[in-house]
Every structure is written in structure tokens, then in C-alpha cells.
Write a protein that holds these residues in place. Sequence first.
Motif, short mmCIF file in Angstrom:
data_model
loop_
_atom_site.label_atom_id
_atom_site.label_comp_id
_atom_site.label_asym_id
_atom_site.label_seq_id
_atom_site.Cartn_x
_atom_site.Cartn_y
_atom_site.Cartn_z
N ARG A 67 0.81 -1.21 0.00
CA ARG A 67 0.00 0.00 0.00
C ARG A 67 0.86 1.28 0.00
N ALA A 68 2.07 1.17 0.57
CA ALA A 68 2.93 2.34 0.70
C ALA A 68 3.27 2.98 -0.65
N ALA A 69 3.24 2.19 -1.73
CA ALA A 69 3.54 2.75 -3.05
C ALA A 69 2.32 3.43 -3.66
N ASP A 70 1.13 3.09 -3.15
CA ASP A 70 -0.09 3.70 -3.68
C ASP A 70 -0.45 4.99 -2.94
N LEU A 71 -0.17 4.99 -1.65
CA LEU A 71 -0.73 6.06 -0.83
C LEU A 71 0.22 6.45 0.30
N TYR A 89 14.86 9.34 11.56
CA TYR A 89 13.44 9.08 11.31
C TYR A 89 13.16 9.11 9.81
N LEU A 90 13.67 10.15 9.14
CA LEU A 90 13.37 10.29 7.71
C LEU A 90 13.98 9.14 6.89
N LYS A 91 15.06 8.55 7.42
CA LYS A 91 15.68 7.41 6.70
C LYS A 91 14.80 6.16 6.76
N LEU A 92 13.82 6.14 7.68
CA LEU A 92 12.98 4.94 7.82
C LEU A 92 11.86 4.88 6.79
N ILE A 93 11.68 6.00 6.04
CA ILE A 93 10.57 6.03 5.07
C ILE A 93 10.88 5.12 3.89
N GLN A 94 9.93 4.28 3.53
CA GLN A 94 10.08 3.40 2.37
C GLN A 94 8.75 3.29 1.64
N PRO A 95 8.70 3.30 0.33
CA PRO A 95 9.78 3.61 -0.62
C PRO A 95 10.08 5.11 -0.58
N LEU A 96 11.36 5.43 -0.59
CA LEU A 96 11.77 6.83 -0.42
C LEU A 96 12.23 7.42 -1.75
N ASP A 97 11.78 8.64 -2.03
CA ASP A 97 12.30 9.39 -3.17
C ASP A 97 13.39 10.31 -2.64
N LYS A 98 14.64 9.87 -2.81
CA LYS A 98 15.76 10.57 -2.15
C LYS A 98 15.90 12.01 -2.65
N ALA A 99 15.77 12.18 -3.98
CA ALA A 99 15.95 13.52 -4.55
C ALA A 99 14.88 14.46 -3.99
N ARG A 100 13.64 13.92 -3.90
CA ARG A 100 12.55 14.75 -3.40
C ARG A 100 12.76 15.07 -1.92
N LEU A 101 13.28 14.09 -1.17
CA LEU A 101 13.53 14.33 0.26
C LEU A 101 14.52 15.48 0.43
N ASP A 102 15.60 15.47 -0.38
CA ASP A 102 16.60 16.55 -0.26
C ASP A 102 15.96 17.90 -0.56
N LEU A 103 15.14 17.93 -1.61
CA LEU A 103 14.47 19.17 -1.99
C LEU A 103 13.55 19.65 -0.86
N LEU A 104 12.78 18.69 -0.29
CA LEU A 104 11.84 19.04 0.78
C LEU A 104 12.58 19.55 2.02
#
Lengths: 234, 307
Positions: A67-71, A89-104
Amino acid sequence: MIKLQEINAGFDQACLQGISFDLALNQITMLLGTNGVGKTCLLHTIAGVLKPLAGKLEGIHSQVNLRAADLSYCYQTPLQKSLIRVGDYLKLIQPLDKARLDLLCDLFTLNDLLEKPIAKLSGGEKQRVKLVSCLAQKATSMILDEPTTALDPYYVDQLIAVLDKLKKEGLSFLIATHDLSFAIKVGDRFLGLKESKIQFDSNRDELRTHHYLNHLFNKKFVWLENKQGSYVLC
Amino acid sequence: MLRLVILCLTLFILNLMFGSTSLSVNELIQSPVLWQLRLPTALVCFLSGAVLAQSGFVTQSLFKNSLATPYTLGIASFASLGTIIGMTLGLEWGAVSLLSLVFSLGSVFVLLLAFRIFRYDSLRLLLLGVALSLFSSSLISILQVTTSKMDLALFLTWVMGSVSTVGYDSVFVLLISFIFLMFVSFYYIRPLLLLTVEGDDSYTRGFDPVRVRAIFLFVVSICVGLLVSKLGPIGFVGLIIPHMTMRLVPFRGFSIIMGNLLLGGSFILLADLLNRSFLSEFGLPVGVLITVLGAPTFAVLLWKKSI
């Protein structure tokens, strides 16, 4: 695409009945309604926290690990007083968009907070971390419950910019909010909940010309147009 | 982390070297005292400390409350009740352990059901845990007074938590629960750490919080059930060690689990070492010393606002 068909939702008894709509890609849908009308209840049902009491929910994987990939769901409860550091904490997010995380992290100025334990953050800082953790998840749809709570006006603007960018990248959003100025700035489509049903489903112009908000909130709103052609509510 | 490893190893070796009979290193290596008595005792100390500390960390994380440990939740008290019933009936050790396991699993079942009814409110769950604890303690008292079969001296030693009568069978049982708990902790570390931060609404992070909680509680109850039936209720380790670990090592999967193991193990090794070196003539169970050391440490942590 997430699709709701005749959904009845509620904790024990149904507080919402016969809810049907779909969340189109490239679109930001705003969920509006008074306190206790069942906004969170509906979001919980879509996210799988609550089971629908009746009706069909399509477009979200029934298996919780897929479900994590849908929502991605940014729920209303603030982050708990954990001693885990923001960065860990932020490293625990999966699936993670690394580029977007850096931007955010840049947009919400989290880079100075990465080494801080979450328990030591202020309310607004926690809200920024929570938003980033949710938006960085690589999901096709996102649900945000009262995202502007405790945010500084500067970060509300940053949030609007991010939502606009992600929408253009093909994501769909469902946002429940009380912040009507935020709602009319960023929303493409507006759903009004009242008396356990969807009272209106409109775009911004219809929302203004049909005075939907006045009926929904029992208050006379004035729409002021500013020089950029966007509206401010008061 | 390295400091914790050195601390734990030092205490382990000191535990082997010192005791009521003082022997030189050469004598010690050839003596059955080392292999039949001190080594299993030291191993049991380390393993029980590690299991208790990690169990405490797990329950505190799952319920997002510093007070939630297998003891305060009533799991250990129910395991004790099972053990006492077994002892009263004069059962074999294996059957006693089994009864202890059944009771601790029963308490977890009650807790999970109640948590659902309480709409995931940890405070109400803890209050229920306290009620469960008091209830089982009173039943234990009734059993103790009304039956003549029980060996009172054995009961008193057990109820205070003792490592003095253990052998390799205890090491074996504890090693199994240790490995079991470690395996599950490492396997589910991401959900566990996420649950320390996020609410029970985190259903879109790729795991089911209700299921993860049930699995962890199931494992913790098995470990605690076995441990209690062997050593008696040893409190405080699960309450204070996780707090100390969180302040000494980074809050990341591997380090937090290793920190709990090493610090929990060290704590019981230290208590046992002090007990056998300075208080051996009284034959006190180690559980008493753990509480004597643990309570002030806990108070200091509270004073320094670390909890």
C-alpha cells in the motif's frame, strides 16, 4: 487512480453515507466541512486505518506492505515524543524518493534540525518534519489531514509550491483543511461534507459563484480578487 | 558502543573470577566451580538482562509510554501466577514453565483485546496492566497462605528473583528466548522505530501497526514467561535500561538493540557480582540488589529529566 463507490464510513456507526468520488491524477482535491462532520473518518477509511462499513474502495492495494507505493497519509495526530533524531526518522521512510527528500528538506529548512531528537522539536517543527516524511514517500496519491496546522505563513507558501510541483509531476492529492485561504489557493476541486453526505463537488469558480462555502460553514464569506487574479477569503 | 562492549566483557570476566570462594586464575580454570557454577550463572545474568532490557524497550516503544514494561503491563505478574500455581501443584519444572507461558500469553491476549476496545489509548491500557498485576499478586498471596505443599524458602528466593540456583538448562532456555527476541527485533526494527514516532494511524508505511504490536507482544510474553519461571520476577531492568540506552547510543536500529543487550546484561552482571562479593554470607537473591540499585538510578534519571 483511487476510486470510492458508495462508501459508508465511521468508527462504530456510519458517520458518512454513500460517498462516491475518484481522485484523478494531476489534481488536488480539497475536503471541506465543519468540525466533527467526518473528514478524518473518511481519510482514515481510505488509508486503511478504518475498514469501510459498506461500499467499494479501488486503486489501493489491499496488502499493507504494498500500500505504501499507492498512498502516503499525513494524519492529523502530531508526532510522538520519540528520542529518535529527525534524520534517522526520515531514513525509515520506504519507498523513499531521495531527490525529493533533499528538496523538501531545503524548502522546509529541516537541514538544521536533522540531528535533533523529535521530542525536542516545537509544534511547528514537528509538523514540518511530518509533512516532509509524508511527501518524500514515493507514492502515487497523498492524503493530508490539516497540513497547515501550526505552520508559519512562510512554510504554508512553501507547501503550496511543493503541492503544485508534485501535482504537475502526476500525483494526486486529497487534503482536508479548515484553512480556506490555503484551500482556494491550491485546490482544483472541492468536496463539501455536510450531514453525512457530499453536498457539493465543484471547481473553484463554481465554489465562488454558487456560494457553497456560505451554506457549508453558516457564514457569509467575501471573495476578494487580488492583482495576480487569485482570491482571498474573508 | 565500544565502551559498552568493554564494560560488559569486564563485568563478565570479573563475575567469573570473583565469588564466595577466592581462587587463583590457574586453579579457577581447572576448577568445576568455574565451569559448573560461575560460567552458567554469568551467562544467565547476561542473557536475562539483555532479554529484560530489550523487552522493556519493545513495550515502551509499542505503547509510546516510558512506564510500559512487561512488569507494569501485568505480563510478568501473570507469568508469576502461572509459575506459583505450578509450584503449588508440585509439577515438574517443564510443566511449571509451560504453565507460566500459558499465563503470560493469556495476559497478552487480554491486553491486545483491551487495547482495541480502549481505541488504542496507552494510558488506559497501563491502568489495566496495574490492575492485572495487583490481581495476580493477591492470588499468589492466597495460594501461598492456603497451601501447605509449597516450600516457603524456595518461594521467597524465587519471588525476589534469583540466579543462584541456575544451571546449564537455564542458560539453554534463556538463550532460546534471547535468540528469538533478537531475531524478531532485528526483523521488525523499521516498524518498531517508526511506531515510536508515529501514531496508530500509520497504515501507509508498509506495515500493519496492529499486527506488528501483536507479534512483538507475543514474543515478549514468551521470553518473559520462560524467564520468570526460571528466575522469578526481576523488575526494573526493563524500566530503566532502555532510557539509559537511548541516551548513550544513537537511536538507530542496530545500536539501540545492541545497547539494550549490553547495558541490560551489564546491569545484572554487576548486581550479581556485588551480591556475591560483598553480601554472600546473607545469600540474598540478586533481584533484591537489582531493585536496590535500580530504584535510586531511576530516581536520578527522573531528577535529571531524562525520562
